[in-house]
Design a protein around this motif. Structure first.
Motif, PDB file in Angstrom:
ATOM      1  N   ARG A 193      43.487  61.176  16.378  1.00 49.77           N
ATOM      2  CA  ARG A 193      44.663  61.366  15.532  1.00 49.77           C
ATOM      3  C   ARG A 193      44.894  62.860  15.394  1.00 49.77           C
ATOM      4  O   ARG A 193      44.076  63.568  14.807  1.00 49.77           O
ATOM      5  N   PRO A 194      46.008  63.371  15.935  1.00 52.49           N
ATOM      6  CA  PRO A 194      46.249  64.828  15.881  1.00 52.49           C
ATOM      7  C   PRO A 194      46.420  65.365  14.466  1.00 52.49           C
ATOM      8  O   PRO A 194      45.912  66.436  14.135  1.00 52.49           O
ATOM      9  N   THR A 195      47.152  64.634  13.632  1.00 51.47           N
ATOM     10  CA  THR A 195      47.351  65.065  12.243  1.00 51.47           C
ATOM     11  C   THR A 195      47.105  63.874  11.327  1.00 51.47           C
ATOM     12  O   THR A 195      47.048  62.720  11.780  1.00 51.47           O
ATOM     13  N   ILE A 196      47.024  64.132  10.053  1.00 50.84           N
ATOM     14  CA  ILE A 196      46.744  63.084   9.086  1.00 50.84           C
ATOM     15  C   ILE A 196      47.857  62.045   9.039  1.00 50.84           C
ATOM     16  O   ILE A 196      47.640  60.876   8.722  1.00 50.84           O
ATOM     17  N   SER A 197      49.072  62.436   9.399  1.00 52.66           N
ATOM     18  CA  SER A 197      50.206  61.524   9.315  1.00 52.66           C
ATOM     19  C   SER A 197      50.577  60.893  10.654  1.00 52.66           C
ATOM     20  O   SER A 197      51.485  60.067  10.718  1.00 52.66           O
ATOM     21  N   SER A 198      49.900  61.272  11.729  1.00 55.02           N
ATOM     22  CA  SER A 198      50.265  60.746  13.044  1.00 55.02           C
ATOM     23  C   SER A 198      49.497  59.468  13.352  1.00 55.02           C
ATOM     24  O   SER A 198      48.501  59.149  12.709  1.00 55.02           O
ATOM     25  N   ARG A 199      50.025  58.761  14.356  1.00 58.61           N
ATOM     26  CA  ARG A 199      49.327  57.575  14.823  1.00 58.61           C
ATOM     27  C   ARG A 199      48.195  57.985  15.766  1.00 58.61           C
ATOM     28  O   ARG A 199      48.142  59.113  16.261  1.00 58.61           O
ATOM     29  N   ASN A 200      47.308  57.031  16.009  1.00 61.38           N
ATOM     30  CA  ASN A 200      46.251  57.288  16.976  1.00 61.38           C
ATOM     31  C   ASN A 200      46.856  57.413  18.375  1.00 61.38           C
ATOM     32  O   ASN A 200      47.798  56.701  18.730  1.00 61.38           O
ATOM     33  N   LEU A 201      46.292  58.316  19.137  1.00 59.13           N
ATOM     34  CA  LEU A 201      46.725  58.522  20.515  1.00 59.13           C
ATOM     35  C   LEU A 201      45.543  58.367  21.449  1.00 59.13           C
ATOM     36  O   LEU A 201      44.409  58.685  21.101  1.00 59.13           O
ATOM     37  N   ALA A 202      45.831  57.909  22.657  1.00 63.89           N
ATOM     38  CA  ALA A 202      44.824  57.889  23.719  1.00 63.89           C
ATOM     39  C   ALA A 202      45.100  59.079  24.628  1.00 63.89           C
ATOM     40  O   ALA A 202      46.183  59.182  25.207  1.00 63.89           O
ATOM     41  N   VAL A 203      44.126  59.977  24.722  1.00 64.63           N
ATOM     42  CA  VAL A 203      44.288  61.206  25.494  1.00 64.63           C
ATOM     43  C   VAL A 203      43.271  61.214  26.630  1.00 64.63           C
ATOM     44  O   VAL A 203      42.114  60.849  26.428  1.00 64.63           O
ATOM     45  N   TRP A 204      43.721  61.643  27.802  1.00 61.96           N
ATOM     46  CA  TRP A 204      42.873  61.708  28.994  1.00 61.96           C
ATOM     47  C   TRP A 204      42.739  63.136  29.485  1.00 61.96           C
ATOM     48  O   TRP A 204      43.669  63.922  29.394  1.00 61.96           O
ATOM     49  N   GLY A 205      41.577  63.437  30.040  1.00 58.17           N
ATOM     50  CA  GLY A 205      41.397  64.694  30.735  1.00 58.17           C
ATOM     51  C   GLY A 205      41.869  64.586  32.166  1.00 58.17           C
ATOM     52  O   GLY A 205      42.303  63.518  32.618  1.00 58.17           O
ATOM     53  N   GLN A 206      41.768  65.701  32.898  1.00 58.13           N
ATOM     54  CA  GLN A 206      42.218  65.742  34.291  1.00 58.13           C
ATOM     55  C   GLN A 206      41.169  65.209  35.250  1.00 58.13           C
ATOM     56  O   GLN A 206      41.494  64.874  36.389  1.00 58.13           O
ATOM     57  N   GLY A 207      39.945  65.132  34.795  1.00 59.46           N
ATOM     58  CA  GLY A 207      38.879  64.595  35.637  1.00 59.46           C
ATOM     59  C   GLY A 207      38.024  65.673  36.266  1.00 59.46           C
ATOM     60  O   GLY A 207      38.480  66.800  36.485  1.00 59.46           O
ATOM     61  N   THR A 208      36.790  65.317  36.553  1.00 57.45           N
ATOM     62  CA  THR A 208      35.868  66.193  37.261  1.00 57.45           C
ATOM     63  C   THR A 208      35.166  65.371  38.341  1.00 57.45           C
ATOM     64  O   THR A 208      34.752  64.242  38.083  1.00 57.45           O
ATOM     65  N   LEU A 209      35.057  65.943  39.527  1.00 59.55           N
ATOM     66  CA  LEU A 209      34.520  65.208  40.663  1.00 59.55           C
ATOM     67  C   LEU A 209      32.997  65.272  40.687  1.00 59.55           C
ATOM     68  O   LEU A 209      32.409  66.352  40.597  1.00 59.55           O
ATOM     69  N   VAL A 210      32.398  64.109  40.823  1.00 62.74           N
ATOM     70  CA  VAL A 210      30.946  63.994  41.009  1.00 62.74           C
ATOM     71  C   VAL A 210      30.707  63.387  42.385  1.00 62.74           C
ATOM     72  O   VAL A 210      31.223  62.309  42.686  1.00 62.74           O
ATOM     73  N   THR A 211      29.960  64.106  43.199  1.00 65.28           N
ATOM     74  CA  THR A 211      29.630  63.631  44.536  1.00 65.28           C
ATOM     75  C   THR A 211      28.115  63.558  44.676  1.00 65.28           C
ATOM     76  O   THR A 211      27.426  64.556  44.444  1.00 65.28           O
ATOM     77  N   VAL A 212      27.632  62.384  45.024  1.00 63.73           N
ATOM     78  CA  VAL A 212      26.192  62.178  45.180  1.00 63.73           C
ATOM     79  C   VAL A 212      25.902  61.892  46.645  1.00 63.73           C
ATOM     80  O   VAL A 212      26.394  60.909  47.201  1.00 63.73           O
ATOM     81  N   SER A 213      25.122  62.750  47.255  1.00 62.25           N
ATOM     82  CA  SER A 213      24.798  62.591  48.670  1.00 62.25           C
ATOM     83  C   SER A 213      23.500  61.804  48.828  1.00 62.25           C
ATOM     84  O   SER A 213      22.598  61.889  47.997  1.00 62.25           O
ATOM     85  N   SER A 214      23.428  61.071  49.912  1.00 62.07           N
ATOM     86  CA  SER A 214      22.232  60.237  50.161  1.00 62.07           C
ATOM     87  C   SER A 214      21.167  61.004  50.916  1.00 62.07           C
ATOM     88  O   SER A 214      21.388  62.080  51.411  1.00 62.07           O
TER      89      SER A 214
END
Length: 121
Positions: free
Chosen positions: A100-121
């Protein structure tokens, strides 16, 4: 405007570890649940781990016992410790927050841009 920025991704060998962090910018009144999702090439985005404001956690079966989600401070409210990584963990990992950004606002769903995880065998 509230933004989430992930960090900590990279290339690691199978069996290795990484720690992902999620930084928050902007003014926030409260954060409710937070979670980490991932999306592998050609697959749908899936929940990896979630944590409520009360500290209750849930994990995808595929990561139980290997990953740990934790709440942090106001600027870095959630982290994901990933141990014993496997090639199938390779994906872009996204931070998500129900907030909730402010006390009077509704709940929001916020996403990041992502980070790449690469696991090699």
């Amino acid at each position: 405007q509230v933004r989430l920025v992930e960090s900590g991704g990279g290339l690691v060998q199978a069996g290795g570890s990484l720690r992902l962090s999620c930084a928050v910018s902007g003014s926030i009144f409260s954060i409710n649940a937070m979670g980490w999702y991932r999306q592998a090439p050609g697959k749908q985005r899936e929940l990896v781990a979630g944590i409520t404001s009360g500290g209750n956690t849930n994990y995808a079966d595929s990561v139980k016992g290997r990953f740990t989600i934790s709440r942090g401070n106001a600027k870095n409210p959630v982290t994901l410790q990933m141990n014993n990584l496997k090639p199938e963990d390779t994906a872009v990992y996204y931070c998500n927050a129900d907030l909730r950004p402010t006390i009077s606002s509704r709940n929001l769903a916020v996403w990041g841009q992502g980070t790449l995880v690469t696991v090699s065998s």
